[in-house]
Design a protein around this motif. Structure first.
Motif: not given
Ligand code: ADP
Ligand code: MG
Length: 314
Positions: A73-74, A77, A145, A192, A202-204, A259, A261
């Protein structure tokens, strides 16, 4: 341990993979990895501690899946393509049934995601699992981010709060959908890919929308307004706990691994269409503003009353 460490590694963690660029995998002092030209390496590590991040009773196959999924997931993101990972595992005992299941969950997700296990460490002690992942991203296209700008739309994939619902109802087995959303999160790798090089940030979502969007706002030095009615909630979650608590779970519950974003107005339509064409569910939930802080409002203008600030580890 009755079985030697070497045998355990051989039996449960060594497998042939056809991932390219792995010059040397498990078995030597170091793995040797050859990145393709024009790409950057995205690296992340996460530790899962028994009774802190997962219950002791959790099915080892699901745990193996989850340990890798949260790291993938990282990469999602960041807009990175999964490449290789390492596994440091601390075990109270060499329980081979447990290891067989754990490895099945871990390595089947690895195969499906095109990522190779290239090394690790095996020790005895309280059950703890550390997975380090590396992915590839074309030079300059990594999502971060820090690029959200006033006027950008704020988006999320999927529905939020389900994993918190799944954890809250543990060990009640009737809420199968919610349980699966906690145990078997789907890293949004495809989203992604679509977003990389385009989304402004973007961040998860691992600690809850308010907390994680808060990271984007802080790193980007902006504020935001969210519309409570636009936050995507699953019918399963609403049926389970009602709309108000579902919204609480969506805003402050962790572990969704969707996500969040931001898109500039110029990029919004194209990305919205590409996500839809790939069957990736998305919702526009708010807008980035110059005014610092995060405002979460109902359509009648009344503010959401937060019950917490997301899942805190300590
Ligand atoms: P060293 O003592 O040189 O660190 P180890 O005996 O710890 O080597 O490990 C031998 C090989 O097995 C190394 O390639 C290491 O990366 C790999 N390895 C050890 N534990 C794991 C594991 N849990 N998963 C995958 N590879 C592992
Ligand atoms: Mg070692």
């Amino acid at each position: 341990m009755s079985v030697s460490e070497f045998e355990l590694i051989q039996r449960y963690f060594t497998e042939d993979s056809d991932v390219s660029g792995i010059v040397q995998g498990i078995g030597d002092d170091c793995a040797i990895l050859q990145p393709p030209a024009g790409h950057q390496l995205a690296v992340s590590v996460d530790t899962l501690v028994c009774d802190v991040h997962f219950p002791m009773s959790m099915d080892p196959e699901k745990l193996g899946y989850r340990a890798l999924a949260v790291n993938l997931s990282d990469l999602a993101a960041t807009g990175a393509t999964p490449w290789w990972f390492t596994l440091a595992i601390t075990l109270p005992e060499a329980d081979e049934d447990w290891l067989r299941s754990f490895s099945r969950g871990l390595l089947s997700l690895a195969r499906d995601s095109g990522i190779a296990l290239v090394g690790g460490d095996t020790t005895r002690g309280p059950l703890t699992i550390t997975v380090q992942v590396a992915g590839l991203v074309p030079e300059g296209q990594a999502l971060t981010r820090s690029g959200a700008r006033s006027g950008d739309g704020i988006y999320v994939t999927g529905t939020l709060g389900d994993a918190a619902g799944g954890l809250a109802c543990w060990p009640d087995t009737s809420q199968e959908y919610l349980r699966q959303r906690f145990c078997l999160p789907s890293p949004r790798l495809q989203a992604g890919h679509i977003l990389r090089g385009v989304a402004s940030s973007c961040i998860d979502i691992s600690d809850g929308l308010l907390a994680d969007l808060g990271h984007i706002l802080k790193r980007s030095n902006v504020g935001a307004s969210l519309s409570c009615e636009s936050i995507p909630l699953s019918s399963e979650l609403v049926d389970y706990c009602g709309r108000e608590r579902a919204l609480d779970a969506a805003l402050t519950g962790g572990d969704d691994y969707e996500l969040c974003f931001t898109l500039s107005v110029a990029n919004a339509l194209e990305i919205e269409q590409r996500l839809t064409s790939q069957d990736i569910p998305w919702s526009k939930i708010g807008i980035i503003e110059k005014q610092q802080g995060l405002r979460c409002l109902y359509a009648d203008g009344s503010p959401y009353q937060s019950s917490g600030r997301g899942y805190q580890h300590f």
